[in-house]
Write an enzyme that holds these catalytic residues in place. Structure first.
Site, short mmCIF file in Angstrom:
data_model
loop_
_atom_site.label_atom_id
_atom_site.label_comp_id
_atom_site.label_asym_id
_atom_site.label_seq_id
_atom_site.Cartn_x
_atom_site.Cartn_y
_atom_site.Cartn_z
N VAL A 177 0.87 -1.18 0.00
CA VAL A 177 0.00 0.00 0.00
C VAL A 177 0.91 1.23 0.00
O VAL A 177 1.80 1.35 0.84
CB VAL A 177 -0.95 -0.01 1.21
CG1 VAL A 177 -1.76 1.28 1.26
CG2 VAL A 177 -1.87 -1.22 1.14
N GLU A 193 20.30 -13.03 21.22
CA GLU A 193 20.00 -14.38 20.74
C GLU A 193 20.89 -14.75 19.55
O GLU A 193 21.37 -15.88 19.44
CB GLU A 193 18.51 -14.49 20.39
CG GLU A 193 17.65 -14.40 21.67
CD GLU A 193 16.15 -14.51 21.45
OE1 GLU A 193 15.69 -14.33 20.31
OE2 GLU A 193 15.44 -14.78 22.44
C1 LIG Z 1 14.50 -10.28 14.67
C2 LIG Z 1 13.33 -9.92 15.57
C3 LIG Z 1 13.16 -10.60 16.77
C4 LIG Z 1 12.08 -10.30 17.61
N1 LIG Z 1 11.94 -11.00 18.77
C5 LIG Z 1 10.86 -10.77 19.54
C6 LIG Z 1 10.64 -11.55 20.71
O1 LIG Z 1 11.44 -12.42 21.05
N2 LIG Z 1 9.52 -11.30 21.45
C7 LIG Z 1 8.62 -10.35 21.06
O2 LIG Z 1 7.60 -10.19 21.73
N3 LIG Z 1 8.80 -9.60 19.99
C8 LIG Z 1 9.90 -9.79 19.20
N4 LIG Z 1 10.09 -9.03 18.09
C9 LIG Z 1 9.14 -7.95 17.79
C10 LIG Z 1 7.88 -8.48 17.15
O3 LIG Z 1 8.20 -9.37 16.09
C11 LIG Z 1 7.07 -7.28 16.65
O4 LIG Z 1 6.74 -6.51 17.77
C12 LIG Z 1 5.80 -7.75 15.94
O5 LIG Z 1 6.14 -8.46 14.78
C13 LIG Z 1 4.94 -6.55 15.59
O6 LIG Z 1 3.80 -7.01 14.93
P1 LIG Z 1 3.08 -6.07 13.87
O7 LIG Z 1 1.85 -6.79 13.44
O8 LIG Z 1 2.94 -4.70 14.42
O9 LIG Z 1 4.09 -5.95 12.66
P2 LIG Z 1 4.82 -7.06 11.79
O10 LIG Z 1 4.74 -8.39 12.43
O11 LIG Z 1 6.15 -6.50 11.48
O12 LIG Z 1 3.95 -7.11 10.47
C14 LIG Z 1 3.85 -6.03 9.60
C15 LIG Z 1 3.44 -6.52 8.24
O13 LIG Z 1 3.10 -5.42 7.44
C16 LIG Z 1 3.58 -5.57 6.13
N5 LIG Z 1 3.69 -4.22 5.54
C17 LIG Z 1 4.41 -3.17 5.99
N6 LIG Z 1 4.20 -2.08 5.24
C18 LIG Z 1 3.31 -2.44 4.28
C19 LIG Z 1 2.71 -1.75 3.20
N7 LIG Z 1 2.94 -0.46 2.95
N8 LIG Z 1 1.87 -2.44 2.38
C20 LIG Z 1 1.63 -3.76 2.61
N9 LIG Z 1 2.17 -4.46 3.63
C21 LIG Z 1 3.00 -3.81 4.46
C22 LIG Z 1 4.89 -6.30 6.33
O14 LIG Z 1 5.27 -7.00 5.16
C23 LIG Z 1 4.56 -7.23 7.51
O15 LIG Z 1 4.10 -8.48 7.07
C24 LIG Z 1 11.16 -9.30 17.23
C25 LIG Z 1 11.33 -8.62 16.02
C26 LIG Z 1 12.41 -8.92 15.20
C27 LIG Z 1 12.59 -8.19 13.90
#
Ligand SMILES: Cc1cc2nc3c(=O)[nH]c(=O)nc-3n(C[C@H](O)[C@H](O)[C@H](O)COP(=O)(O)OP(=O)(O)OC[C@H]3O[C@@H](n4cnc5c(N)ncnc54)[C@H](O)[C@@H]3O)c2cc1C
Length: 444
Positions: free
Chosen positions: A89, A180
């Site tokens: 988007v 990790e």
């Molecule tokens: C390496 C790593 C390790 C982590 N370890 C932990 C942990 O151990 N414990 C913990 O609680 N949290 C952990 N986290 C944090 C956790 O993963 C995030 O807080 C969580 O994923 C957030 O969820 P969300 O739905 O907000 O975003 P996300 O899970 O990041 O999902 C966002 C989605 O939006 C999509 N997107 C973005 N912009 C657009 C756009 N413009 N158009 C279409 N699609 C789009 C992306 O492709 C993605 O699929 C970790 C994060 C990382 C990167």
């Protein structure tokens, strides 16, 4: 907009909910939405959900990528009027209530921004170009290839300085990802790499963990930080706290103190910033996140909500917004999924309340730290079991749970990490090492 394609979303008489992002927030939202009442259109840049907490295991050859991902098209294939489009988007037009993609414009009644976050390089373009972030599966695979490639080159170079640099790895940021990854690399160095590369002396491989604040795992308890640091140091990880990275030229990491570290591989996990959509009013964005009220509605808008990493909800418990962790995204997604119909019907709804289930980080086999509810702090084997159980429980789908479980049992028994293939999804033009390897392969 690209000619000849369109979004092909059927017209509807039901309110249309457009969701940007199928991460933890978006996925849990759809699970709870009453899909008979709404048409749901989800957009994501990838056709799968990524279980980001285990990305580091893909990067360090412990797990195959598909065991931590789940396809977004068929995860809700049994739900009526759910439509998935593999599209980014590009922007939102709040006045017209539409979103823009390369395949066209779509109107919405409710827009949910669940776009998560991306690596924050704090404006350091050299670091951005030359280091390895760890936010997506392609990035984890790229890092895995890099980690294996450096030893291939180290094994054939006659230049001692280059050999040393190739064998050094610097991880910037000692949050859970840095800690990790450092632990997993230390185990690779101990159990796996010496067998793969008998010509290399792995006592000379240095793993640096660089952290700007005064302790590792700064978001966890002092107890967890102390235990984690002790375990890491026992595993011969060089932990540098109170150290800021000032620059990196692809070979040498410069710290603000003036100290330098020679490392061909720098993993960047020093911070994230919200993945924010163009078109939102600037006054609804603060510190890289979208400001929302206690119902997750974006400040100054009607019918636009933001959840998860991209959202910042200020409260007395969390004056700077909630932490960027999976539980916040899951709970916000669940809350909105359960309540969107009530918002639509203008029924009263309780404000969102985050329940902190605790934090975990693993350092290696039988080594983890856990801050649990009730001010309970544990470390070592019991924390490791909790870590294993929680990660299996939250993985998407039975197949993934089984795959990860089998992989872990296998690694535990054999001390092996079986996914050490070099499969580079991309080699950047400025990636000298990648180019060198491409040349090596050509000579073969
Ligand atoms: C390496 C790593 C390790 C982590 N370890 C932990 C942990 O151990 N414990 C913990 O609680 N949290 C952990 N986290 C944090 C956790 O993963 C995030 O807080 C969580 O994923 C957030 O969820 P969300 O739905 O907000 O975003 P996300 O899970 O990041 O999902 C966002 C989605 O939006 C999509 N997107 C973005 N912009 C657009 C756009 N413009 N158009 C279409 N699609 C789009 C992306 O492709 C993605 O699929 C970790 C994060 C990382 C990167």
């Amino acid at each position: 907009m690209i000619a000849g394609i369109s979004l092909n979303i059927p017209d509807t008489t039901k309110p249309r909910v457009v969701i940007i992002g199928g991460g933890f927030g978006g996925l849990n939202l759809v699970k709870k939405l009453p899909l008979k009442e709404f048409q749901v259109v989800m957009f994501d840049k990838h056709n799968y959900h990524t279980f980001q907490p285990l990305l580091y295991q893909v990067a360090t050859a412990g797990l195959q990528p598909d065991s931590i991902a789940g396809p977004l098209r068929n995860v809700f294939s049994d739900k009526p009027d759910y439509h998935f489009r593999l599209l980014k988007v590009l922007s939102v037009n709040c006045a017209a209530k539409t979103i823009e993609t390369v395949a066209g414009t779509l109107s919405y009644d409710y827009l949910i921004i669940a776009s998560g976050s991306r690596a924050n390089f704090f404006g350091n373009t050299d670091v951005q170009k030359l280091s390895f972030p760890l936010k997506t599966i392609p990035e984890a695979l790229n890092l895995r290839s890099q980690l294996m490639q450096v030893f291939e080159i180290a094994g054939i170079t006659n230049d001692p300085a280059q050999k040393a640099r190739l064998m050094n790895i610097a991880l910037v940021g000692a949050g859970p990802t840095g800690v990790e990854t450092a632990g997993a690399l230390a185990e690779l160095r101990k159990y796996v790499l010496p067998k793969d590369y008998p010509d290399l002396d792995f006592t000379k491989m240095n793993i640096y963990l660089i952290e700007g604040s005064s302790r590792v795992l700064p978001s966890m308890s002092e107890y967890a930080s102390t235990k984690a640091k002790k375990s890491l140091e026992k595993m011969k990880v060089i932990v540098k706290t109170n150290s800021f990275v000032d620059g990196y030229d692809g070979k040498t990491v410069r710290l603000k103190s003036g100290e330098t570290i020679e490392a061909q591989t720098v993993v960047w996990s020093a911070g994230v910033t919200g993945d924010i959509l163009a078109g939102l009013a600037l006054d609804s964005i603060e510190h890289g996140r979208i400001l929302v009220d206690h119902h997750c509605e974006v400040l100054g808008t009607k019918g636009i909500y933001a959840i998860g990493d991209v959202a910042s909800m200020e409260s007395s418990d969390y004056p700077n917004g909630h932490p960027g962790v999976a539980q916040v995204a899951i709970q916000m997604g669940t809350y909105l999924g359960k309540n969107l119909l009530n918002f639509h019907l203008r029924l009263p709804v309780n404000p969102f309340k985050y329940f902190d289930k605790g934090s975990l980080a693993t350092i290696g086999r039988n080594k983890a730290v856990a801050d649990l509810p009730g001010n309970l702090h544990i470390a070592g084997r019991p924390a490791w079991y909790v870590w294993l159980f929680i990660h299996i429980a939250y993985l998407i789908g039975f197949r993934n749970k089984l795959l990860v479980f089998i992989n872990w049992i296998w690694s535990y028994i054999t001390y092996d990490q079986g996914n050490r293939l070099i499969i580079r999804p991309f080699i950047r033009k400025d990636d000298k090492l990648g180019q060198e390897i491409a040349l090596t392969n050509e000579l073969e």
